[in-house]
Design an enzyme around this catalytic site. Structure first.
Site, PDB file in Angstrom:
ATOM      1  CD  GLU A 280      -0.866  -5.375   6.427  1.00 28.45           C
ATOM      2  OE1 GLU A 280      -0.662  -6.046   5.427  1.00 28.45           O
ATOM      3  OE2 GLU A 280      -1.004  -4.400   6.432  1.00 28.45           O
TER       4      GLU A 280
ATOM      5  CG  HIS B 170      -3.237  -3.461   3.664  1.00 29.30           C
ATOM      6  ND1 HIS B 170      -2.248  -2.874   4.438  1.00 29.30           N
ATOM      7  CD2 HIS B 170      -3.697  -2.522   2.780  1.00 29.30           C
ATOM      8  CE1 HIS B 170      -2.417  -1.451   4.074  1.00 29.30           C
ATOM      9  NE2 HIS B 170      -3.173  -1.268   3.431  1.00 29.30           N
TER      10      HIS B 170
ATOM     11  CB  CYS C 299      -0.932   0.034   0.957  1.00 29.02           C
ATOM     12  SG  CYS C 299      -2.326   1.075   1.061  1.00 29.02           S
TER      13      CYS C 299
END
Lengths: 240, 90
Positions: free
Chosen positions: A205, A203, A95
């Site tokens: 994560e 993302h 990002c």
């Protein structure tokens, strides 16, 4: 978590923290859950302290003033990141980290405001386009992943010649199944020519537990740990 | 040394889609402003630059644009220079 037994644990991943970064701790946590050793690297540090891979996480580095990533790329840590990338070390920008890598010239193109001018925060279906890069180990082209996006400037742009080069070299890492932001060629992530530097808007994560709606992010992070282990072996071998 | 009032106008390059410009253009039409087209939204950066002469002031501003103020992949920069009013000098 799906920390498979095959995931290499004997690697250290550095996560860069600029003023305004906000996905650093989530990223550290996700990598640690997968068995990696982790190190938080402040942007004013000048060394990567011997890590085996670097993640530039999401957020709003330096407030995203002027342009996303424009100020962050001149941080002292970025000289070390550039040298590490130049030596073949795995570097992943997520990002805002992707935006920083394009500003730094480590990846081609740039990220512009979303075509609809909406801030997008939603699960996103992605399709792997190539696996010849540091997020590809264990994945196949055309594998589909569900990983959230969370951005205002995720609209990837580059000139026609660059796009041709990206396609010809297999540098398109992943595409959106349904384009949310106007990105050229539905691009959600790209890599450099040698595949050791990857930038992506989704993302991983945030897709590391069933509780979060998907564990597909683990596949990408596990691939990064494998790449980090290979790099480490190469370095150890070289040093031996 | 002389001081120059410098204006750097940064705009999305012509071939780059400008969703903000498109949205402003639609809003203007909705307000009844007919005949408005080619709206582009960029940013203006104003500063004072001390330099020996106008060409040095321009050259240093161009370097600022290349290194930081504009991203040539997506943006064009236009520079305007004007001698600063003398009464500001220390």
């Amino acid at each position: 978590m799906s920390a498979a037994a095959s995931v290499p644990r004997n690697v250290t991943v550095g996560v860069v923290q600029f003023p305004g970064t906000n996905c650093d701790l989530d990223t550290l946590d996700a990598l640690a859950e997968l068995g990696a050793r982790t190190a938080l690297l402040r942007s004013d540090e000048t060394s990567l302290s011997g890590v085996d891979a670097v993640v530039i996480p999401g957020g709003f580095a330096h407030g995203d003033y002027l342009r996303t990533g424009a100020i962050a790329r001149f941080s002292p840590i970025m000289n070390a990141v550039e040298s590490f990338a130049g030596a073949g070390g795995p570097v992943v920008g997520i990002c805002n980290g992707f935006q920083v890598l394009t500003e730094a010239g480590l990846l081609p193109g740039a990220l512009r405001p979303n075509a609809g001018l909406s801030f997008l925060c939603q699960p996103q279906q992605l399709i792997m386009a190539s696996v010849d890069h540091v997020l590809g180990h264990g994945l196949s082209p055309s594998d589909q992943l569900s990983i959230p996006i969370n951005h205002f400037e995720g609209n990837y742009v580059c000139d026609g010649a660059t796009l041709q080069r990206l396609r010809a070299n297999g540098q398109v890492v992943m595409r959106y199944v349904s384009n949310p932001n106007g990105s050229v060629d539905d691009i959600a992530g790209i890599c450099n020519e040698s595949g050791n530097v990857v930038g992506l808007m989704p993302h991983p994560e945030r897709a590391t537990s069933e509780l979060l709606g998907s564990t597909d992010g683990c596949k990408l992070l596990e691939a990064l740990l494998s790449a980090a282990a290979s790099t480490r072996q190469a370095v150890d071998h070289h040093a031996a | 040394m002389n001081r120059w009032d410098v204006l750097v106008e940064v705009s999305p390059r012509a071939e780059i889609a400008d969703p903000a410009g498109t949205t402003v253009e639609r809003a203007l039409a909705a307000l009844g402003f007919a005949g408005v087209s080619s709206v582009r939204v960029g940013k203006a950066i104003r500063m004072e630059v001390t330099a020996a002469d106008v060409s040095e002031a321009r050259s240093v501003t161009e370097q600022m644009c290349d290194r930081l103020l504009a991203n040539p992949v997506i943006e064009d920069a236009r520079i305007e220079l004007r001698a600063a009013a003398q009464d500001h000098s220390p």
